[in-house]
Design an enzyme around this catalytic site. Structure first.
Site, short mmCIF file in Angstrom:
data_model
loop_
_atom_site.label_atom_id
_atom_site.label_comp_id
_atom_site.label_asym_id
_atom_site.label_seq_id
_atom_site.Cartn_x
_atom_site.Cartn_y
_atom_site.Cartn_z
N SER A 142 0.74 -1.22 0.08
CA SER A 142 -0.15 0.33 -0.15
C SER A 142 0.75 1.68 0.14
CB SER A 142 -1.08 0.07 1.15
OG SER A 142 -1.51 0.91 1.30
N TYR A 155 -2.26 -0.45 10.38
CA TYR A 155 -2.39 -0.58 8.50
C TYR A 155 -1.34 -0.66 7.79
CZ TYR A 155 -4.06 -0.88 3.71
OH TYR A 155 -4.64 -1.04 2.49
P1 NAP Z 1 -11.45 -5.13 -1.89
O1 NAP Z 1 -12.51 -5.06 -3.20
O2 NAP Z 1 -12.05 -5.34 -0.10
O3 NAP Z 1 -11.37 -6.97 -1.87
C1 NAP Z 1 -10.28 -7.85 -0.33
C2 NAP Z 1 -9.96 -8.75 -1.17
O4 NAP Z 1 -9.86 -9.94 0.25
C3 NAP Z 1 -12.13 -9.52 -1.20
O5 NAP Z 1 -11.63 -10.11 -1.71
C4 NAP Z 1 -12.12 -10.23 -0.01
O6 NAP Z 1 -12.93 -11.34 0.54
C5 NAP Z 1 -10.91 -10.63 0.88
N1 NAP Z 1 -10.17 -11.51 2.12
C6 NAP Z 1 -10.38 -10.03 2.73
N2 NAP Z 1 -9.72 -10.62 4.13
C7 NAP Z 1 -9.45 -12.12 3.26
C8 NAP Z 1 -9.07 -13.09 4.64
N3 NAP Z 1 -9.15 -12.99 5.54
N4 NAP Z 1 -9.41 -14.59 3.41
C9 NAP Z 1 -9.06 -14.63 2.51
N5 NAP Z 1 -9.21 -13.63 1.82
C10 NAP Z 1 -9.62 -11.76 2.44
O7 NAP Z 1 -10.26 -4.19 -1.35
P2 NAP Z 1 -9.42 -3.51 -2.13
O8 NAP Z 1 -9.36 -2.62 -2.08
O9 NAP Z 1 -9.13 -4.81 -3.45
O10 NAP Z 1 -7.61 -4.92 -1.80
C11 NAP Z 1 -6.84 -5.68 -2.10
C12 NAP Z 1 -5.63 -5.34 -1.49
O11 NAP Z 1 -5.54 -3.85 -1.77
C13 NAP Z 1 -5.98 -5.15 -0.31
O12 NAP Z 1 -4.86 -6.24 -0.02
C14 NAP Z 1 -5.54 -4.07 0.49
O13 NAP Z 1 -5.35 -3.28 2.03
C15 NAP Z 1 -4.59 -3.34 -0.76
N6 NAP Z 1 -4.68 -1.53 -0.56
C16 NAP Z 1 -6.43 -1.49 -0.93
C17 NAP Z 1 -6.12 -0.11 -1.46
C18 NAP Z 1 -7.04 1.00 -2.00
O14 NAP Z 1 -7.45 2.34 -2.56
N7 NAP Z 1 -8.73 0.02 -2.11
C19 NAP Z 1 -4.52 0.90 -1.33
C20 NAP Z 1 -4.21 0.55 -1.19
C21 NAP Z 1 -3.92 -1.09 -0.53
P3 NAP Z 1 -14.65 -12.13 1.01
O15 NAP Z 1 -14.55 -10.63 1.37
O16 NAP Z 1 -15.13 -12.35 -0.34
O17 NAP Z 1 -13.57 -12.84 1.76
#
Ligand code: NAP
Length: 261
Positions: A142, A155
């Site tokens: 991130s 985080y």
């Molecule tokens: P998202 O749409 O909430 O997707 C998160 C995914 O992770 C979902 O498929 C969820 O699946 C899965 N998940 C969560 N906890 C889990 C667990 N314990 N075991 C297995 N699967 C799990 O979020 P996103 O924004 O795409 O985030 C993806 C990654 O990018 C994360 O690591 C996040 O920290 C990082 N990130 C996001 C942003 C942003 O702005 N969005 C910025 C920087 C970094 P289910 O809920 O179906 O289990």
């Protein structure tokens, strides 16, 4: 649909493939010819993602909590039975954990570390016996590990941990031919982002970004596909920031005082 076929006959594992960047990366790798295994915690969400991805027998959706070692063991067994190997792993599953440091509880701390750090570590460790000689691992970190974000104490530290892991594992697995890199997304429009940012604050965040907009999951997926592909064959141990300039540049109109002022 891209015309690229960089992943023909390749097998990719994407943790957290039911929404956001994981789902978009699954779509991208399927489009580029891969067989893809996606994971998530909930069967109904996995079934919905599988329906949306429409990957036929090139797609497998497995219920596995990234923070559960027995789940990870069972996942790798399923991958071994189905494919016998992995050419790419996107350790993407993660949760947001935002709030003032003063308000973080031990349960918050443990939950974030369990999924975002322990989950990534053991996903990669348990995938290792399946990794092909020229496999690539990409870890989702991130932008928040690059700058101090108020409300991001726990985080951001989990993300700094996985970046450290990226470098160490690049050194450890490099001699085997396996590359390990991370991506640092900026503000990306996903369910996690929408859940964390009230709609009326989105404009203020957009204004922080040099490119003047929030990124898309598809833009992040393209970068993951690059890092996982032979096009990045000599990229190892790196973190690639995908944030429209949020970390690197001062955004918006900026006027220095001049001699005439
Ligand atoms: P998202 O749409 O909430 O997707 C998160 C995914 O992770 C979902 O498929 C969820 O699946 C899965 N998940 C969560 N906890 C889990 C667990 N314990 N075991 C297995 N699967 C799990 O979020 P996103 O924004 O795409 O985030 C993806 C990654 O990018 C994360 O690591 C996040 O920290 C990082 N990130 C996001 C942003 C942003 O702005 N969005 C910025 C920087 C970094 P289910 O809920 O179906 O289990």
């Amino acid at each position: 649909m891209t015309q690229n076929s960089r992943f023909n006959d390749k097998v990719a594992l994407i943790t957290g493939g039911t929404s956001g960047m994981g789902l978009a990366t699954a779509r991208r790798l399927l489009d580029e010819g891969a067989s893809v295994v996606v994971t998530g915690r909930d069967r109904a969400r996995l079934d919905a993602a599988a329906k949306e991805l429409d990957g036929g027998d090139r797609l497998l959706a497995v219920r596995a909590d990234a923070a559960s070692l027995p789940d990870l063991d069972a996942l790798m067994e399923t991958v071994r039975d189905r494919h016998g190997r992995l050419d790419a792993v996107f350790a993407n599953a993660g949760i947001g954990m935002f709030g003032p440091a003063a308000e973080m509880t031990e349960a918050d701390f443990d939950h974030a570390v369990d999924v975002n750090f322990k989950g990534v570590f053991f996903t990669v460790q348990k995938a290792l016996p399946l990794l092909a000689a020229d496999a690539a691992v990409v870890i989702n970190a991130s932008w928040t590990m690059h700058r101090g974000l108020p409300i991001g104490s726990v985080y951001s530290a989990t993300k700094a941990a996985v970046q450290s892991l990226t470098r160490t594992l690049a050194a450890e697995f490099g001699p085997k031919g396996i590359r390990v890199n991370s991506v640092s997304p900026g503000y990306i429009d996903t369910p996690m982002f929408r859940g964390a940012v009230p709609e009326d604050e989105t404009d203020a965040l957009r204004a922080q970004v040099a490119s003047g907009r929030i990124g898309t999951s598809e833009e992040l997926a393209g970068v993951v596909a690059f890092l996982a592909s032979a096009d990045a064959g000599y990229v190892n141990g790196q973190d690639l920031i995908v944030d429209g300039g949020l970390v690197a540049a001062v955004a918006g109109p900026y006027r220095l005082a001049t001699a005439q002022d």
